[in-house]
Design an enzyme around this catalytic site. Structure first.
Site, PDB file in Angstrom:
ATOM      1  N   HIS A  47       0.870  -1.188   0.000  1.00  0.00           N
ATOM      2  CA  HIS A  47       0.000   0.000   0.000  1.00  0.00           C
ATOM      3  C   HIS A  47       0.896   1.224   0.000  1.00  0.00           C
ATOM      4  CE1 HIS A  47      -3.677   2.336   0.714  1.00  0.00           C
ATOM      5  NE2 HIS A  47      -2.874   3.139   1.400  1.00  0.00           N
ATOM      6  N   CYS A  48       0.776   2.036  -1.025  1.00  0.00           N
ATOM      7  CA  CYS A  48       1.668   3.177  -1.210  1.00  0.00           C
ATOM      8  C   CYS A  48       0.963   4.467  -0.796  1.00  0.00           C
ATOM      9  CB  CYS A  48       2.117   3.271  -2.662  1.00  0.00           C
ATOM     10  SG  CYS A  48       3.266   4.636  -2.962  1.00  0.00           S
ATOM     11  N   PRO A  49       1.374   5.095   0.292  1.00  0.00           N
ATOM     12  CA  PRO A  49       0.727   6.352   0.687  1.00  0.00           C
ATOM     13  C   PRO A  49       1.012   7.491  -0.279  1.00  0.00           C
ATOM     14  CG  PRO A  49       2.640   5.899   2.077  1.00  0.00           C
ATOM     15  CD  PRO A  49       2.427   4.678   1.235  1.00  0.00           C
TER      16      PRO A  49
ATOM     17  N   GLY B  74      -1.655   7.016  -2.732  1.00  0.00           N
ATOM     18  CA  GLY B  74      -2.958   6.997  -2.075  1.00  0.00           C
ATOM     19  C   GLY B  74      -3.767   5.742  -2.268  1.00  0.00           C
ATOM     20  N   THR B  75      -3.153   4.672  -2.715  1.00  0.00           N
ATOM     21  CA  THR B  75      -3.912   3.437  -2.912  1.00  0.00           C
ATOM     22  C   THR B  75      -2.971   2.246  -2.808  1.00  0.00           C
ATOM     23  OG1 THR B  75      -5.542   2.333  -4.334  1.00  0.00           O
ATOM     24  CG2 THR B  75      -3.630   3.303  -5.413  1.00  0.00           C
TER      25      THR B  75
END
Length: 414
Positions: A150-152, A155-156
């Site tokens: 999950h890549c902040p 954002g997804t």
């Protein structure tokens, strides 16, 4: 006459944490605002660069600098939005069957992947056995096919359907950062040369003063050089790390969870095939019709998209019947590696939208690994002696959360 209730679409009664925009056409994670922050970090310095540096260099050197400087940010922003707003590979949830409700559902089972035994576990939230390489994202609260991380920053979650655009985003951003730094650095020398030509005969004092004048008149270029220098190491390092992951056919999650220096990677097929599996395959269609009306969606079990995986599981010593209608098992034919009967609980996509079957198995009955795989959630351990059992009990005490652990000498656990 009573007004009929409005028909709802799938995205309007969605059970996960995803956020939807453009009436269900764009699917993002719950941290979508951080993705917009990344877009701002791309647009803000680009505006300064295109207004104060690139036009000057285009006039003094070549107009191609301005053209390239416009193409780069547009491409980077496009890849960012495609990554952020695309279904990463959500596997539709299903309803619990009687076997699960009665507490008789096996917690895991084995499948064979390229001659290695892989343990897949039952997901109590989505109610199906997760396919190999799938993982339940705790942020999005859904199972993601070929889960990477999950890549902040975008954002997804990064999964099977948006991993390629994610790679293109970080690669193009690395090049754009290097390009911006190079153009800004070049503008300092061009400005210095311009001042030197107008200053007359050169001398040491004049040269020193000219460099001070150059720096004083190039504040935007210097600020951009500092900004790009800081971000280059992060983005370029991330690009290099994912290049290595692609070459070895690993995901970020697998790399951090499993030590492939001791445990063989069951998905590694050589550098060329590994790269081709990422860059030379079509992006599969989404398994969820977000804009379909709820009362019109004909649901298909997630397992029906993976007949080879099901066949491999049917050979496993932990094999149990796939859940069907009212808990009736879906039968499978071992020799043909396909489904014989496919009644079942349905899970979020129409039968017409079901993607082609994907093979996770080498198709051999003797490909299961012989070494044990330990589990730390209170269930029995497959094989192993008393010492291994005691070791797993110690691990269980250390990991009270019930996470799965792979025995380094054994196979692989998803």
């Amino acid at each position: 006459m009573a007004k009929e209730p409005r028909r709802l679409r799938v995205y309007e009664q969605w059970q996960g944490n995803e956020r939807f925009f453009c009436w269900g056409r764009c699917v993002t994670g719950p941290s979508w605002k951080s993705g917009m922050g990344t877009l701002f970090l791309l647009i803000a310095p680009t505006a300064v660069f295109l207004v104060m540096v690139a036009p000057y260099m285009a006039a003094k050197v070549t107009p191609a600098i301005l053209v390239i400087s416009c193409i780069f940010p547009v491409f980077c922003a496009s890849m960012l939005l495609l990554t952020s707003c695309r279904d990463p590979g959500i596997l539709p949830r299903q309803e619990p069957d009687e076997e699960w409700l009665q507490g008789r559902k096996p917690r895991a089972r084995d499948v064979a992947v390229n001659g290695h035994r892989v343990t897949v576990r039952y997901n109590d939230t989505c109610h199906f056995y997760q396919p190999p390489r799938a993982h339940h994202c705790s942020v999005n609260d859904n199972c993601i096919e070929r889960f990477d991380h999950h890549c902040p920053w975008v954002g997804t979650t990064i999964g099977k359907r948006n991993y390629r655009t994610f790679l293109m985003f970080i690669y193009s951003t690395s090049l754009y950062i290097a390009w911006t730094f190079g153009v800004c650095l070049g503008s300092l020398f061009v400005k210095h040369k311009e001042l030197m030509q107008s200053a007359g005969p050169p001398s040491d004092n004049i040269m020193n003063n000219l460099w001070l004048q150059t720096l004083g008149q190039s504040g935007a270029a210097i600020a951009l050089m500092i900004f790009t220098f800081i971000f280059f190491w992060f983005v370029c390092g991330l690009s290099g790390f994912h290049t290595w992951l692609v070459a070895t056919n690993q995901t970020t999650y697998e790399n951090f969870r499993y030590n492939h220096n001791q445990v063989p990677n069951p998905y590694n097929e050589g550098v060329f095939r590994n790269c081709a599996s990422t860059w030379c395959v079509r992006i599969p269609p989404s398994k969820v019709q977000f804009r379909a009306y709820i009362d019109e969606v004909q649901r298909v079990p997630v397992e029906l998209g993976y007949p080879d995986w099901n066949a491999a599981a049917s050979m496993s010593p932990m094999q149990s019947g796939m859940p069907g209608v009212d808990g009736v098992a879906i039968e499978m034919e071992d020799t043909q590696y396909g489904l014989v009967n496919s009644p079942g609980r349905y899970g979020g996509m129409s039968r017409d939208a079901m993607p082609p079957a994907q093979s996770y198995d080498s198709g051999t009955t003797d490909s299961l690994a012989q070494a044990p795989i330990g589990r730390t959630n209170g269930h029995s351990i497959l094989g192993g002696d008393t010492a291994q059992l005691q070791q797993q009990q110690q691990i269980q005490a250390m990991h009270a959360g019930g996470a799965w652990q792979a025995n380094p000498a054994a196979g692989y656990a998803d």
